[in-house]
Design a protein around this motif. Structure first.
Motif, short mmCIF file in Angstrom:
data_model
loop_
_atom_site.label_atom_id
_atom_site.label_comp_id
_atom_site.label_asym_id
_atom_site.label_seq_id
_atom_site.Cartn_x
_atom_site.Cartn_y
_atom_site.Cartn_z
N SER A 29 8.50 -3.08 -11.22
CA SER A 29 8.23 -3.74 -9.95
C SER A 29 8.55 -5.21 -10.01
O SER A 29 8.33 -5.85 -11.02
N ALA A 30 9.03 -5.72 -8.89
CA ALA A 30 9.25 -7.16 -8.78
C ALA A 30 7.98 -7.83 -8.28
O ALA A 30 7.83 -9.04 -8.35
N ALA A 31 7.03 -7.04 -7.76
CA ALA A 31 5.79 -7.59 -7.24
C ALA A 31 4.88 -7.99 -8.40
O ALA A 31 5.01 -7.50 -9.51
N SER A 32 3.95 -8.88 -8.12
CA SER A 32 3.00 -9.28 -9.16
C SER A 32 1.60 -9.18 -8.60
O SER A 32 1.39 -9.09 -7.41
N CYS A 33 0.64 -9.20 -9.50
CA CYS A 33 -0.75 -9.04 -9.11
C CYS A 33 -1.60 -10.02 -9.93
O CYS A 33 -1.52 -10.03 -11.15
N ALA A 36 -7.44 -7.80 -11.01
CA ALA A 36 -7.49 -6.65 -11.91
C ALA A 36 -6.50 -5.60 -11.42
O ALA A 36 -5.78 -4.99 -12.20
N TYR A 37 -6.45 -5.42 -10.09
CA TYR A 37 -5.48 -4.51 -9.50
C TYR A 37 -5.23 -4.92 -8.06
O TYR A 37 -6.05 -5.55 -7.41
N CYS A 38 -4.03 -4.58 -7.58
CA CYS A 38 -3.62 -4.90 -6.21
C CYS A 38 -3.19 -3.63 -5.50
O CYS A 38 -2.56 -2.76 -6.12
N VAL A 39 -3.54 -3.52 -4.24
CA VAL A 39 -3.18 -2.35 -3.45
C VAL A 39 -2.29 -2.78 -2.29
O VAL A 39 -2.42 -3.89 -1.77
N TYR A 40 -1.38 -1.88 -1.90
CA TYR A 40 -0.41 -2.16 -0.86
C TYR A 40 -0.40 -1.03 0.17
O TYR A 40 -0.51 0.14 -0.19
N ALA A 48 0.81 -4.73 4.22
CA ALA A 48 -0.47 -5.39 3.96
C ALA A 48 -0.86 -5.17 2.50
O ALA A 48 -0.52 -4.15 1.90
N HIS A 49 -1.57 -6.16 1.92
CA HIS A 49 -1.98 -6.04 0.52
C HIS A 49 -3.28 -6.79 0.26
O HIS A 49 -3.66 -7.66 1.02
N SER A 50 -3.93 -6.40 -0.83
CA SER A 50 -5.16 -7.06 -1.26
C SER A 50 -5.25 -7.05 -2.78
O SER A 50 -4.78 -6.12 -3.44
N THR A 51 -5.89 -8.08 -3.30
CA THR A 51 -6.18 -8.18 -4.73
C THR A 51 -7.64 -7.79 -4.93
O THR A 51 -8.52 -8.28 -4.21
N LEU A 52 -7.90 -6.90 -5.87
CA LEU A 52 -9.25 -6.38 -6.07
C LEU A 52 -9.72 -6.57 -7.51
O LEU A 52 -8.91 -6.59 -8.44
N TRP A 53 -11.03 -6.68 -7.65
CA TRP A 53 -11.70 -6.73 -8.96
C TRP A 53 -12.86 -5.77 -8.89
O TRP A 53 -13.59 -5.75 -7.91
N GLY A 54 -13.07 -4.99 -9.90
CA GLY A 54 -14.26 -4.14 -9.97
C GLY A 54 -14.21 -2.95 -9.05
O GLY A 54 -13.17 -2.41 -8.72
#
Length: 127
Positions: A29-33, A36-40, A48-54
């Motif tokens: 992937s060219a995407a980065s996060c 802990a994890y990112c969802v698209y 749309a996307h978000s960065t998540l922890w836990g």
């Protein structure tokens, strides 16, 4: 290397015995996060996307960071897990509170969740 294959085989057997899936090798992937994890919302790390922890026990109460009117529940199509060096996978469930089918995602990029039957079906996530 042999130990890693044995561990993957054991984890895969355990996941299938529990009615779940172990995500296969991640795609590039060219995407980065930065979390802990990112969802698209879309495949190939688009939309749309978000960065998540836990843990997120019920995604119906959460929207994407860059699209606050779009619920994350049953709308995730690609994932990046950036917790490299960790043996603990991100677990995605089709039901809230760890209910339903489960898929395990280890560090890497997963550009199309429909390949594992999880596209637009995730309702809770744990790490």
């Amino acid at each position: 290397m042999r130990n890693a294959r044995v561990l993957m085989a054991l984890a895969s057997s355990a996941a299938m015995a529990m009615g779940g899936l172990l995500a296969s090798a991640p795609t590039a992937s060219a995407a980065s996060c930065s979390g802990a994890y990112c969802v698209y919302q879309h495949t190939s790390f688009a939309g749309a996307h978000s960065t998540l922890w836990g843990h997120v026990e019920d995604l119906s109460g959460h929207s994407y960071e860059n699209q606050p009117l779009i619920s994350m529940n049953d709308s995730i199509s690609s994932i990046i897990v950036s917790v490299s060096g960790s043996d603990i996978p991100v677990r995605a469930y089709t039901g809230k509170y760890q209910g339903g089918k489960v898929a395990w995602f280890y560090a890497g990029s997963y550009s199309n969740l429909s390949l594992m039957g999880m596209n637009d079906q995730i309702s809770s996530m744990y790490w």
